[in-house]
Scaffold this motif. Sequence first.
Motif, PDB file in Angstrom:
ATOM      1  N   LEU A 366       0.803  -1.219   0.000  1.00 20.90           N
ATOM      2  CA  LEU A 366       0.000   0.000   0.000  1.00 20.90           C
ATOM      3  C   LEU A 366       0.841   1.276   0.000  1.00 20.90           C
ATOM      4  CD1 LEU A 366      -2.825  -1.092   2.476  1.00 20.90           C
ATOM      5  CD2 LEU A 366      -3.056  -0.686   0.010  1.00 20.90           C
ATOM      6  N   THR A 367       2.135   1.155   0.329  1.00 17.50           N
ATOM      7  CA  THR A 367       2.996   2.352   0.316  1.00 17.50           C
ATOM      8  C   THR A 367       3.170   2.915  -1.089  1.00 17.50           C
ATOM      9  OG1 THR A 367       5.013   1.015   0.138  1.00 17.50           O
ATOM     10  CG2 THR A 367       4.295   1.646   2.366  1.00 17.50           C
ATOM     11  N   THR A 368       2.832   2.135  -2.095  1.00 15.71           N
ATOM     12  CA  THR A 368       2.932   2.617  -3.486  1.00 15.71           C
ATOM     13  C   THR A 368       1.563   2.634  -4.169  1.00 15.71           C
ATOM     14  OG1 THR A 368       3.450   0.364  -4.247  1.00 15.71           O
ATOM     15  CG2 THR A 368       5.305   1.807  -3.731  1.00 15.71           C
ATOM     16  N   ALA A 369       0.498   2.615  -3.356  1.00 15.55           N
ATOM     17  CA  ALA A 369      -0.858   2.577  -3.911  1.00 15.55           C
ATOM     18  C   ALA A 369      -1.262   3.967  -4.386  1.00 15.55           C
ATOM     19  CB  ALA A 369      -1.843   2.052  -2.866  1.00 15.55           C
ATOM     20  N   SER A 370      -0.949   4.288  -5.617  1.00 12.09           N
ATOM     21  CA  SER A 370      -1.165   5.635  -6.139  1.00 12.09           C
ATOM     22  C   SER A 370      -2.649   5.996  -6.231  1.00 12.09           C
ATOM     23  CB  SER A 370      -0.513   5.774  -7.519  1.00 12.09           C
ATOM     24  OG  SER A 370      -0.999   4.772  -8.400  1.00 12.09           O
ATOM     25  N   ASP A 371      -3.527   4.989  -6.292  1.00 11.83           N
ATOM     26  CA  ASP A 371      -4.963   5.261  -6.389  1.00 11.83           C
ATOM     27  C   ASP A 371      -5.567   5.706  -5.057  1.00 11.83           C
ATOM     28  OD1 ASP A 371      -4.857   4.539  -9.020  1.00 11.83           O
ATOM     29  OD2 ASP A 371      -5.553   2.489  -8.696  1.00 11.83           O
ATOM     30  N   HIS A 372      -4.817   5.560  -3.988  1.00 16.31           N
ATOM     31  CA  HIS A 372      -5.319   5.903  -2.655  1.00 16.31           C
ATOM     32  C   HIS A 372      -4.268   6.761  -1.942  1.00 16.31           C
ATOM     33  CE1 HIS A 372      -8.462   2.841  -3.189  1.00 16.31           C
ATOM     34  NE2 HIS A 372      -7.507   2.065  -3.655  1.00 16.31           N
ATOM     35  N   PRO A 373      -4.154   8.048  -2.288  1.00 16.86           N
ATOM     36  CA  PRO A 373      -3.070   8.887  -1.747  1.00 16.86           C
ATOM     37  C   PRO A 373      -3.057   8.981  -0.223  1.00 16.86           C
ATOM     38  CG  PRO A 373      -4.724  10.218  -2.900  1.00 16.86           C
ATOM     39  CD  PRO A 373      -4.996   8.794  -3.237  1.00 16.86           C
ATOM     40  N   GLU A 374      -4.224   9.080   0.428  1.00 18.68           N
ATOM     41  CA  GLU A 374      -4.251   9.172   1.886  1.00 18.68           C
ATOM     42  C   GLU A 374      -3.837   7.859   2.525  1.00 18.68           C
ATOM     43  OE1 GLU A 374      -4.649  11.807   3.879  1.00 18.68           O
ATOM     44  OE2 GLU A 374      -4.538  12.916   1.988  1.00 18.68           O
ATOM     45  N   LEU A 375      -4.291   6.765   1.926  1.00 13.30           N
ATOM     46  CA  LEU A 375      -3.911   5.449   2.433  1.00 13.30           C
ATOM     47  C   LEU A 375      -2.421   5.195   2.224  1.00 13.30           C
ATOM     48  CD1 LEU A 375      -4.994   2.890   3.748  1.00 13.30           C
ATOM     49  CD2 LEU A 375      -5.494   2.005   1.476  1.00 13.30           C
ATOM     50  N   LYS A 376      -1.909   5.651   1.089  1.00 11.73           N
ATOM     51  CA  LYS A 376      -0.475   5.534   0.811  1.00 11.73           C
ATOM     52  C   LYS A 376       0.331   6.286   1.862  1.00 11.73           C
ATOM     53  CE  LYS A 376       2.888   6.762  -2.803  1.00 11.73           C
ATOM     54  NZ  LYS A 376       3.043   7.333  -4.169  1.00 11.73           N
ATOM     55  N   LYS A 377      -0.112   7.478   2.210  1.00 11.21           N
ATOM     56  CA  LYS A 377       0.564   8.284   3.232  1.00 11.21           C
ATOM     57  C   LYS A 377       0.530   7.574   4.582  1.00 11.21           C
ATOM     58  CE  LYS A 377       0.400  12.884   5.380  1.00 11.21           C
ATOM     59  NZ  LYS A 377      -0.339  14.181   5.397  1.00 11.21           N
ATOM     60  N   LEU A 378      -0.636   7.012   4.931  1.00  6.88           N
ATOM     61  CA  LEU A 378      -0.775   6.286   6.192  1.00  6.88           C
ATOM     62  C   LEU A 378       0.139   5.068   6.227  1.00  6.88           C
ATOM     63  CD1 LEU A 378      -2.297   5.601   8.873  1.00  6.88           C
ATOM     64  CD2 LEU A 378      -3.937   4.350   7.446  1.00  6.88           C
ATOM     65  N   ALA A 379       0.142   4.305   5.138  1.00  8.95           N
ATOM     66  CA  ALA A 379       0.956   3.088   5.091  1.00  8.95           C
ATOM     67  C   ALA A 379       2.437   3.412   5.238  1.00  8.95           C
ATOM     68  CB  ALA A 379       0.704   2.344   3.778  1.00  8.95           C
ATOM     69  N   ASN A 380       2.894   4.475   4.590  1.00 12.14           N
ATOM     70  CA  ASN A 380       4.300   4.867   4.722  1.00 12.14           C
ATOM     71  C   ASN A 380       4.629   5.284   6.152  1.00 12.14           C
ATOM     72  OD1 ASN A 380       6.013   4.941   2.133  1.00 12.14           O
ATOM     73  ND2 ASN A 380       4.042   5.724   1.421  1.00 12.14           N
ATOM     74  N   ALA A 381       3.647   5.844   6.862  1.00 13.52           N
ATOM     75  CA  ALA A 381       3.898   6.273   8.235  1.00 13.52           C
ATOM     76  C   ALA A 381       4.008   5.097   9.200  1.00 13.52           C
ATOM     77  CB  ALA A 381       2.777   7.219   8.688  1.00 13.52           C
ATOM     78  N   ILE A 382       3.125   4.110   9.054  1.00 17.51           N
ATOM     79  CA  ILE A 382       3.070   3.045  10.063  1.00 17.51           C
ATOM     80  C   ILE A 382       3.835   1.783   9.672  1.00 17.51           C
ATOM     81  CG2 ILE A 382       0.875   3.907  10.933  1.00 17.51           C
ATOM     82  CD1 ILE A 382      -0.550   1.658   9.505  1.00 17.51           C
ATOM     83  N   LEU A 383       4.238   1.665   8.399  1.00 13.36           N
ATOM     84  CA  LEU A 383       4.971   0.460   7.991  1.00 13.36           C
ATOM     85  C   LEU A 383       6.227   0.227   8.819  1.00 13.36           C
ATOM     86  CD1 LEU A 383       5.400  -1.969   6.119  1.00 13.36           C
ATOM     87  CD2 LEU A 383       6.557  -0.421   4.519  1.00 13.36           C
TER      88      LEU A 383
END
Length: 588
Positions: A366-383
């Motif tokens: 999900l850190t590269t999920a371009s279709d979901h920018p907010e989710l991508k941001k969240l995933a990069n934060a908590i991964l």
Amino acid sequence: MSNFNAPVHEYDFLVRHVLAREIQLLNYDVNLTEDFKLVLESVGTFVDEQLLPLALSADEQGCTIKGNQAFAPDGYKEVYQNYIQDGWGAIHTSVEDGGQGLPLPLSFACDEVLSSGSMAFALYISIRLGVYEVIKTLGSDYLKQKYLEKIGTGVWNGTMCLTEPQCGTDLSLIKTKAVLNEDGTYRLSGTKIFITGGDHHLTDNIVHLVLARIEGAPTGLAGLGLFIVPKYLSDDGKIGDSNHVSCARLENKLGIHASATAELVFDQAQGWIVGQPGQGLLGMFSMMKLARIGTSFQALGVAEYTYQKAVDYAQNRIQGRDLINKSKDSIAIIQHPNIRRELLRMQTSISSGRLLAFQTTLLNGLTTASDHPELKKLANAILPIFMAVSKTVCSEYGVEVATAAMQTYGGHGYIHESGIEHALRDVQILPIYEGTNDVQSLDIILRRIFDGKHETVSILLNWLEQQFDDLELNECDQIYLEQSKHLFEQLKETTESIKGNLQQNPFAALQYAKDYLWYVAHSMMSVLWLRVISSLTHSENLAVNKQNKYAEAAFYFNYMQIDTFTRHERLKRANAMSAVLQNFQPEL
């Protein structure tokens, strides 16, 4: 033991039910359920028929060195070639690079199954994939054309070369030097130690990914570059001259004897820089990320193997009287309450670790999920928190499960022929490599509670609490929800206390970092187990045994989660204990 059974049904349950929400967001262009079943069953058959028969002899023989050439145990080259030729070594690499292009989580699940057969063998398969990803992401067109297909298919192997005699965690101390040539290549000189798969005869070439200090660059981490350094130079895929990379020695280790852990000497070896000068650490971290996630699955593999062995032994070992029904007849030890409890603890530990590890792989996607920018941001934060927690929990559960399996066997488990003894030795490395578990816990305290801009742990807890809203639980299961919510509130209070101590009494904040990591871990596992219960309640056509899976969930909440009570008390008394620890002076 009866034949090894790959945990196909467990992954089916995760993919179709427990973590289906994340799977849908990733929008894989494949039938993941069918792919998991087909691939894991096939790899499980490979493990059972080709790898497990070599387990004891490979551990006894270990790796050997003749001259400057290392050799894996007898039979490993043939088994490795069989695995590669069948296409299993290229599951997730791109189709244009000769791979199958399947999702990365499936490749990690294969690591688990392979590690059940031999963790040492699995390392030869998995470590090169980090080299592939680095070249794919950061490499020049020249490097991609030259190496991607060879490494991606497993025809050639690869390594990660960081550690040196004088530095491990502190990479600013690296001395291996890279000198720029007129043609844009570099000459590397230095010594690297503890290199997994550093030298062997399984493939014709080994491509080393080397972190080195560029001549004339700034001191510290800013002066590091990342380089591709092959063992042999090549032209059009054909092996050429030696590249002045030699294997000085193989480490004599406690476990993973069949994995060649090498000391490599680079003597004016030709290398090609990957990415930009001064950004070597950034590139290396992308490889370390995959290796760290993979560690969790290696631990699960050893745990699954030893658990299955323990169940088989407990069902067939006749020993002791029936103390419950007062029968004078001897019974199978699986009927003894303490053995039954330990088997359930082992199974629940594996399932808990698998939930964490698989969720981590999905977050990584999900850190590269371009279709979901907010989710991508969240995933990069908590991964990063999920990675640290998953690596720690799975590796420590792996050791605990293998230890419990030995206790189930009793004296027979202590004997080499049982297969438990060497598995227990192998798994001991996992809390150490790819960043020790203590380093993982310090990372959460120092960088994830508050890094100067973000309170990442708070972001994680908010996200986890949001998962409660999607749960559908029966009335009898509400107690587990309330128990988990109470844990969350205590963790929030503890986090605020640690933030204060980081300013006023950092010794107190850091001394119990591992306890805090496990506290965070249980907050994650609690949510995941609640999702398991919700899936069991409302889903049909389950691949798993519903009664047994619910027993695992109940055991987690009633036996394992209450571990947080003790850790909470320790963390509350951190200030008092900091004075005690600082006044303690070890004596010889």
